[in-house]
Design an enzyme around this catalytic site. Sequence first.
Site, PDB file in Angstrom:
ATOM      1  N   ILE A 138       0.850  -1.189   0.000  1.00 34.80           N
ATOM      2  CA  ILE A 138       0.000   0.000   0.000  1.00 34.80           C
ATOM      3  C   ILE A 138       0.885   1.238   0.000  1.00 34.80           C
ATOM      4  O   ILE A 138       2.102   1.153   0.117  1.00 34.80           O
ATOM      5  CB  ILE A 138      -0.968   0.013   1.205  1.00 34.80           C
ATOM      6  N   HIS A 139       0.265   2.371  -0.103  1.00 40.10           N
ATOM      7  CA  HIS A 139       0.941   3.666  -0.090  1.00 40.10           C
ATOM      8  C   HIS A 139       2.069   3.678  -1.125  1.00 40.10           C
ATOM      9  O   HIS A 139       1.882   3.265  -2.249  1.00 40.10           O
ATOM     10  CB  HIS A 139       1.416   4.026   1.312  1.00 40.10           C
ATOM     11  N   GLU A 140       3.250   4.124  -0.703  1.00 43.10           N
ATOM     12  CA  GLU A 140       4.360   4.220  -1.645  1.00 43.10           C
ATOM     13  C   GLU A 140       4.809   2.857  -2.150  1.00 43.10           C
ATOM     14  O   GLU A 140       5.432   2.753  -3.203  1.00 43.10           O
ATOM     15  CB  GLU A 140       5.556   4.931  -0.993  1.00 43.10           C
TER      16      GLU A 140
END
Length: 136
Positions: A6-8
């Site tokens: 998730i995210h970066e």
Amino acid sequence: EYGVCIHEGRFTWQAAGLFLVEDLGARWESVTGCPLPLGGILVRRSLAGETVGRIQNVVKASIQYALENRDQTLPSMRRYAQELNDRVIWQHVELYVNQWTVDLGPVGTNALQRLSAMAQPLGIHNGQPLQIFDVY
């Protein structure tokens, strides 16, 4: 043996030597035809309309400031980022801070309603109608 990036991590998984099994965002979009609702700012239903309006105004001002002063937002983003590479930080921001952040519009509203409808039979959502307020 499996995990979710998730995210970066969406931009760095290959460099970490990981292999893609399923892109859940792409799957959501192909199944629903909607953009993936990733988050939101919620207020308690019992708050007065004036309070909700003040919250909307503060959020709007914050988003506008960030969009108009991108370089000034970078130190704060670095503090909370999982990946410190500026290119990756900006990829992440540009993907998730978009037209639906500023104005949910009918496309974003439809995505939230679709998510709600899919969550209800699973017992994740209680079935109460969504009250969606745009930032503007």
